[in-house]
Design an enzyme around this catalytic site. Structure first.
Site, PDB file in Angstrom:
ATOM      1  CB  THR A  53      66.033  62.134 -28.929  1.00 48.86           C
ATOM      2  OG1 THR A  53      66.162  61.999 -30.350  1.00 48.86           O
ATOM      3  CG2 THR A  53      65.939  63.608 -28.555  1.00 48.86           C
ATOM      4  CE1 TYR A 105      67.263  61.337 -24.299  1.00 40.81           C
ATOM      5  CE2 TYR A 105      65.582  60.435 -22.843  1.00 40.81           C
ATOM      6  CZ  TYR A 105      66.004  61.407 -23.730  1.00 40.81           C
ATOM      7  OH  TYR A 105      65.166  62.454 -24.035  1.00 40.81           O
TER       8      TYR A 105
END
Length: 282
Positions: A62, A125
């Site tokens: 994350t 990401y």
């Protein structure tokens, strides 16, 4: 039902395990080091051995900024591992739900994104999460996108802002990024509902309402009983980061609302979170 939760020690994973146990499910809670997304084949083998009836895959890399310099790691953990786990669940006949992110969109559309809008991630990401979505959907699983998550037992924007304000700091917070804050205690039961219903396709699971980071930070200040003037607005350009951020990543939740009704407004969720943490002004 035997429910396997990945990322079980995380901010969302803990709420998933609690909610599943409260419903009487057998909870199979997996996290590092037992479950390593760096080794997708081993993670999939572990899932096959556990033989769950439903899987909620909340584990992920994350670190948005860190992913920019480690895209191969992000792709392996968020992309390849999600696809491998989804395929293993399909072999078992188990429901599979991957938790994804609003960062699969570039935020330039000017309106909330629907579940069927084409993703266009700006950074590593977001690209890695999109790869995981593609693998999950190809294996017949479902995807639930969350955004701007906050809740107990983990690092999050609301907790950081509250800590800084309670320490006496005055803050400048970006006012040109807009999204939908999401409380993990509200999201977790919905994710379990989707898994139990063997939902397919993409779902957006967010609290109602929208805000900029600045507006959310000011709401935190007011909830703490502090002057909102202690939070001043600034532009994203004032605080350059390694990873680009979508300027408007609001997720439309019409599909979820039609299925089971909308989640509470984020201002109500924020009040409950601050009260739970003992920070809410009385």
């Amino acid at each position: 039902m035997r429910v396997l939760v990945t990322g079980a020690e995380g901010m969302l994973g803990r709420r998933l395990c609690e909610s599943a146990a409260a419903r009487g499910h057998v909870v199979l809670a997996y996290d590092r080091p037992e479950l390593e997304l760096d080794r997708p084949d081993e993670a999939a083998a572990l899932l096959r051995e556990a033989r769950p009836e439903a899987v909620v895959h909340a584990a992920a890399m994350t670190d948005v900024d860190g992913s920019e310099g480690r895209e191969a790691d992000a792709m392996r953990r968020n992309g390849e591992a999600s696809g491998a786990l989804a395929a293993a669940a399909a072999e078992l006949g188990a429901a599979f739900l991957m938790v994804s992110s609003d960062y699969v969109f570039d935020g330039r559309g000017g309106a909330p994104y629907g579940e069927d809008d084409p993703p266009s991630p700006l950074g590593a990401y977001g690209r890695s999460k999109r790869r995981g979505e593609e693998g999950t959907l190809a294996a017949g699983g479902a995807v639930a996108r969350l955004s701007w998550s906050f809740g107990p037992d983990g690092k999050n924007f609301v907790a950081t802002i509250a800590a800084r304000l309670r320490a006496g700091d005055d803050l400048r917070v970006v006012d040109d990024q807009r999204g939908r804050p999401t409380y993990t205690r509200d999201a977790a039961p919905v994710l379990l509902d989707l898994a139990a219903a063997r939902a397919k396709g993409v779902w957006h699971v967010c609290n109602e309402g929208e805000a900029t980071w600045f507006e959310l930070a000011r709401a935190v200040a007011r909830g703490l009983g502090l002057s909102a003037a202690r939070v001043a607005p600034c532009a994203t350009a004032d605080y350059p980061r390694p990873a680009p951020r979508p300027p408007d990543s609001r997720l439309a939740t019409g599909r979820l609302a039609a299925w089971r009704g909308p989640l509470p407004h984020w201002t109500d969720a924020l009040r409950r979170y601050l009260e739970e943490e003992g920070w809410l002004a009385t």
